[in-house]
Enzyme design. Structure first.
Site, mmCIF file in Angstrom:
data_model
loop_
_atom_site.group_PDB
_atom_site.id
_atom_site.type_symbol
_atom_site.label_atom_id
_atom_site.label_comp_id
_atom_site.label_asym_id
_atom_site.label_seq_id
_atom_site.Cartn_x
_atom_site.Cartn_y
_atom_site.Cartn_z
ATOM 1 N N SER A 114 0.764 -1.310 0.093
ATOM 2 C CA SER A 114 0.043 0.007 0.071
ATOM 3 C C SER A 114 0.666 1.115 0.046
ATOM 4 C CB SER A 114 -0.898 0.135 1.264
ATOM 5 O OG SER A 114 -1.875 0.985 1.063
ATOM 6 N N ASP A 264 -3.494 6.140 -3.019
ATOM 7 C CA ASP A 264 -2.358 5.845 -2.277
ATOM 8 C C ASP A 264 -1.740 4.746 -3.346
ATOM 9 O OD1 ASP A 264 -4.185 3.798 -2.339
ATOM 10 O OD2 ASP A 264 -3.863 3.169 -0.143
ATOM 11 N N ASP A 266 -1.600 1.272 -3.608
ATOM 12 C CA ASP A 266 -2.435 0.368 -4.385
ATOM 13 C C ASP A 266 -3.592 0.693 -4.788
ATOM 14 O OD1 ASP A 266 -3.231 0.668 -1.775
ATOM 15 O OD2 ASP A 266 -3.585 -1.605 -1.643
ATOM 16 N N ASP A 268 -6.417 1.850 -3.906
ATOM 17 C CA ASP A 268 -7.547 1.359 -3.390
ATOM 18 C C ASP A 268 -8.237 2.690 -2.464
ATOM 19 O OD1 ASP A 268 -5.882 1.088 -1.086
ATOM 20 O OD2 ASP A 268 -6.896 -0.936 -0.248
#
Length: 484
Positions: A114, A264, A266, A268
């Protein structure tokens, strides 16, 4: 000596430094354990094989970190040795992995850390249909079995080993999201998008641009840091930290854009910046998106339920309840909110960390779908983003403030004793940490204290009806927390 997986396997996912904590050897053991704890039992129960599959199967995706390919290959070896087929979907966002898990009906593994720095990597795991795998829903058993494999030996491969194939789902993912929110009729908008060198650099052009089979939208996208680079050369891909929004805020103003979006690492989570460069509270986004979903449910003749975690603004339940929704307050953390989403059949859920969950997306979180809703809300009326956001931010919040303390329980009790003595009318609950509320009296305020699971930290969130009261409560609580 093998790694102690208790430092690597967290409450919701796997996260650690590569290769000291998360190495190919560890990834292979985790893959072997995941196949046996989750994939094979799910298949035996009638879930997780995929349409028409001869063997149980799963999907694996990864973000742009350099360590990803080697870790994916190792994890896949552990999985296929257990007799499970693997479909590699390559570079994707975490919600892209959830899309693959949901649409293909198989469990999944997303290799990402992440927003963490480049030296980290990790794994987010899910059952078929993007159902969460957390500490209480299989992750503890995966850790225990993988630890046994590391301490002793991996099991012998089964005779009918699984096969590895590849599939590109990006276009399907983009088309599915676009089918959920129609932007074709919005007024022309200029939007600056900061991908932070993360996976938004792949998904934003696919969803908002003229991808194969998708019509163009009345959007002018100004890209910032779309180059996929797991070393994060420009800034950390963590928009929750104000310092990481500075480039986006400046670009929105310089380009005279209507709004800015930040993702961010990743992709999500999605954060919103208004046309003046001001950060829009994730609670305001929760209310805005929640109202759109509630309106759609009511129009379809259904009774809507919306989930929110306990540190979102009181404006969220206030506005959504007034609009006709049942609201359910839950603990912080995606495994808790996903469980509540499924239990209540909720149409939408939001967290103050900018995770947004949708029933129509397998109850999973997707920042890109939230972004589409924000663009639709802005583009179907004439108010500016700042004016629109103001409607959903009637109260004043402190943001999350961390304090390092030697004894979090003692500090919490000290605060609780002081406030119960000073304000006998306060309402206290322990759903997640301690929440002390004076909201039914005047002046209106509440605060929540939560201890970190991994560090000697207390996390404070305060909200009040006006700034003076918020600052007083914030400063008084911090003084009690930090007293020697």
């Amino acid at each position: 000596m093998s790694i102690d997986l208790s430092v690597l396997v967290k409450a919701y996912d796997v996260r650690g430094v590569v290769p000291d904590q998360l190495s190919p050897v560890v990834a292979e053991a985790l893959g072997a354990a995941f196949a046996r704890v989750v994939v094979l039992p799910d298949a035996e129960a009638g879930a997780g094989t995929g349409a028409g599959a001869a063997r149980p199967g799963m999907v694996i995706g990864r973000d742009m970190r350099d360590s990803g390919p080697g870790l994916v290959d190792a994890f896949a070896r552990g999985v296929t040795a257990a007799g499970v087929d693997v479909t590699l979907i390559g570079l994707c966002s975490t919600d892209g992995l959830y899309f693959a898990s949901g649409s293909l009906g198989v469990p999944g593994a997303m290799f990402t850390a992440s927003h963490n720095p480049a030296r980290y990597n990790g794994i987010k795991l899910c059952r078929s249909g993007a159902r969460p795998v957390g500490q209480d829903t299989g992750l503890a058993q995966v850790r225990e079995l993988a630890q046994d494999y590391l301490d002793n030996a991996l099991p012998e491969p089964v005779e009918a080993a699984g096969q590895v194939s590849e599939r590109d789902v990006l276009a399907e993912y983009a088309g599915f999201l676009r089918s959920l929110v129609d932007l074709s009729g919005v007024r022309p908008l200029k939007v600056v998008v900061d991908a932070g060198n993360g996976m938004g650099g792949l998904t934003v052009p696919a969803v908002l641009g003229e991808a194969a089979g998708l019509a163009g939208l009345p959007l002018e996208v100004v890209p910032l840091f779309f180059e996929l680079d797991g070393t994060f050369p420009n800034h950390e891909a963590n928009p929750l930290e104000p310092a990481n929004l500075v480039d986006l805020q400046a670009a929105v103003v310089a380009n005279e854009a209507d709004l800015g979006l930040a993702f961010d690492g990743d992709a999500d989570r999605c954060f919103v910046v208004d046309e003046r460069g001001g950060a829009v509270s994730p609670s305001a986004v929760t209310a805005l998106v929640g109202l759109a979903e509630v309106s759609k449910e009511l129009a379809a003749g259904r009774a809507p339920t919306v989930i929110h975690n306990l540190i979102t603004s009181r404006a969220v339940p206030d506005l959504l309840s007034a609009a006709g929704a049942q609201t359910v307050r839950t603990r912080v953390g995606h495994s808790f909110i996903k469980a509540q989403m499924a239990q209540h059949g909720a149409v939408f859920g939001g967290e103050h960390s900018a995770h947004y969950y949708f029933r129509d997306f397998w109850f999973a979180d997707t920042g890109m779908l939230a972004a589409l809703h924000v663009l639709a809300a802005l583009g179907t009326q004439e108010h500016s983003m700042s004016q629109l956001a103001e409607m959903f931010e009637p109260y004043v919040g402190s943001g999350e403030i961390n304090s390092t303390v030697p004894d979090a329980a003692a500090a919490t009790q000290r605060v609780l004793d002081a406030y119960r003595a000073a304000y006998p009318e306060v309402v206290v609950d322990t759903l997640d940490g301690v929440t002390v509320s004076h909201w039914e009296s005047h002046p209106q305020w509440w605060f929540n204290l939560r201890a970190s699971n991994t560090e000697p930290l207390l996390r404070l969130n305060v909200e009040a009806a006006d700034e003076d009261i918020m600052e007083k409560v914030r400063d008084d609580v911090l003084a009690l927390i930090r007293q020697d």
